[in-house]
Structures are given as structure tokens and as C-alpha cells.
Design a protein around this motif. Structure first.
Motif, mmCIF file in Angstrom:
data_model
loop_
_atom_site.group_PDB
_atom_site.id
_atom_site.type_symbol
_atom_site.label_atom_id
_atom_site.label_comp_id
_atom_site.label_asym_id
_atom_site.label_seq_id
_atom_site.Cartn_x
_atom_site.Cartn_y
_atom_site.Cartn_z
ATOM 1 N N HIS A 24 1.056 -1.102 -0.097
ATOM 2 C CA HIS A 24 -0.011 0.087 0.153
ATOM 3 C C HIS A 24 1.052 1.388 0.069
ATOM 4 O O HIS A 24 1.503 1.512 0.882
ATOM 5 C CB HIS A 24 -0.972 -0.165 1.272
ATOM 6 N N LEU A 25 1.062 1.955 -0.986
ATOM 7 C CA LEU A 25 1.965 2.821 -1.128
ATOM 8 C C LEU A 25 1.941 4.134 -0.354
ATOM 9 O O LEU A 25 2.743 4.630 0.173
ATOM 10 C CB LEU A 25 1.915 3.585 -2.654
ATOM 11 N N ASN A 26 0.825 4.538 0.052
ATOM 12 C CA ASN A 26 0.733 5.597 0.947
ATOM 13 C C ASN A 26 0.951 5.384 2.549
ATOM 14 O O ASN A 26 1.554 5.991 3.373
ATOM 15 C CB ASN A 26 -0.708 6.130 1.056
ATOM 16 N N LEU A 27 0.702 3.957 2.812
ATOM 17 C CA LEU A 27 1.009 3.400 4.065
ATOM 18 C C LEU A 27 2.280 2.839 4.411
ATOM 19 O O LEU A 27 2.931 2.966 5.445
ATOM 20 C CB LEU A 27 -0.150 2.511 4.647
ATOM 21 N N ASP A 28 2.622 2.067 3.240
ATOM 22 C CA ASP A 28 3.906 1.133 3.471
ATOM 23 C C ASP A 28 5.210 1.811 3.225
ATOM 24 O O ASP A 28 6.357 0.902 3.173
ATOM 25 C CB ASP A 28 3.690 -0.259 2.894
ATOM 26 N N THR A 29 5.105 2.800 2.297
ATOM 27 C CA THR A 29 6.369 3.405 1.646
ATOM 28 C C THR A 29 6.974 4.860 2.206
ATOM 29 O O THR A 29 5.826 5.606 2.304
ATOM 30 C CB THR A 29 6.348 3.357 0.339
ATOM 31 N N GLU A 30 7.996 5.157 2.512
ATOM 32 C CA GLU A 30 8.331 6.553 2.820
ATOM 33 C C GLU A 30 8.299 7.530 1.510
ATOM 34 O O GLU A 30 7.973 8.511 1.854
ATOM 35 C CB GLU A 30 9.868 6.504 3.370
ATOM 36 N N GLU A 31 8.319 7.062 0.484
ATOM 37 C CA GLU A 31 8.517 7.800 -0.629
ATOM 38 C C GLU A 31 7.161 8.573 -0.926
ATOM 39 O O GLU A 31 6.962 9.801 -1.482
ATOM 40 C CB GLU A 31 8.992 7.130 -2.070
ATOM 41 N N GLU A 73 4.708 8.911 1.585
ATOM 42 C CA GLU A 73 4.292 9.523 2.839
ATOM 43 C C GLU A 73 3.777 10.941 2.678
ATOM 44 O O GLU A 73 4.731 11.906 2.054
ATOM 45 C CB GLU A 73 5.103 9.310 4.024
ATOM 46 N N GLY A 74 2.621 11.437 2.900
ATOM 47 C CA GLY A 74 2.121 12.693 2.854
ATOM 48 C C GLY A 74 1.723 12.989 1.275
ATOM 49 O O GLY A 74 1.376 14.216 1.285
ATOM 50 N N LEU A 75 1.750 12.292 0.426
ATOM 51 C CA LEU A 75 1.560 12.627 -0.902
ATOM 52 C C LEU A 75 0.177 12.107 -1.371
ATOM 53 O O LEU A 75 -0.271 11.018 -0.834
ATOM 54 C CB LEU A 75 2.505 11.833 -2.016
ATOM 55 N N ASN A 76 -0.302 12.888 -2.436
ATOM 56 C CA ASN A 76 -1.821 12.448 -2.721
ATOM 57 C C ASN A 76 -1.413 11.307 -3.879
ATOM 58 O O ASN A 76 -0.627 11.714 -4.848
ATOM 59 C CB ASN A 76 -2.534 13.612 -3.372
ATOM 60 N N LEU A 77 -1.781 10.170 -3.849
ATOM 61 C CA LEU A 77 -1.356 9.159 -4.585
ATOM 62 C C LEU A 77 -1.970 9.321 -6.109
ATOM 63 O O LEU A 77 -3.170 8.769 -6.065
ATOM 64 C CB LEU A 77 -1.677 7.650 -3.953
ATOM 65 N N THR A 78 -1.324 9.864 -7.078
ATOM 66 C CA THR A 78 -2.025 10.011 -8.211
ATOM 67 C C THR A 78 -0.789 9.414 -9.155
ATOM 68 O O THR A 78 0.346 9.136 -9.018
ATOM 69 C CB THR A 78 -2.105 11.351 -8.788
#
Length: 57
Positions: free
Chosen positions: A12-19, A21-26
Motif C-alpha cells: 500500500h504505497l501511502n501506508l507502507d513506503t516512505e517515498e 508518505e504525505g503525497l496524494n497518490l496520483t
């Protein structure tokens, strides 16, 4: 490039990766993160092939 796939595969890119974190996943943010990760690698390759990366920019 394999490291990028390993870092992001089945996560889960928003939860499991630092890169992400805090970004709107688009799609744009995914491309920007991958671009930022690959740029140093490409610059090293360009320098190896061309000998001087300043000629390209």
C-alpha cells in the motif's frame, strides 16, 4: 531499477513506503517519485557513456 519494483511491489504505497508518505497518490506523483529515484542512475550512465554530462544539458 529492480530495487524500485521490490520497494513498491505488493504494498500500500501511502501506508507502507516512505517515498509516498504525505503525497496524494496520483499517477503524476508515482511518476515523479520514480523519476527522482532513477535520475541519479541515469546521470551516472550518461557520464559513463558521454564522458561529460554537461554537454547534454
Amino acid at each position: 531499477m529492480q530495487a524500485i519494483g521490490e520497494n513498491f511491489d505488493h504494498k500500500h504505497l501511502n501506508l507502507d513506503t516512505e517515498e509516498f508518505e504525505g503525497l496524494n497518490l496520483t499517477s503524476e506523483s508515482v511518476v515523479k517519485v520514480v523519476y527522482d529515484m532513477l535520475t541519479p542512475i541515469f546521470l551516472i550512465y550518461i557520464e559513463m557513456v558521454c564522458g561529460n554530462r554537461k554537454r547534454l544539458f
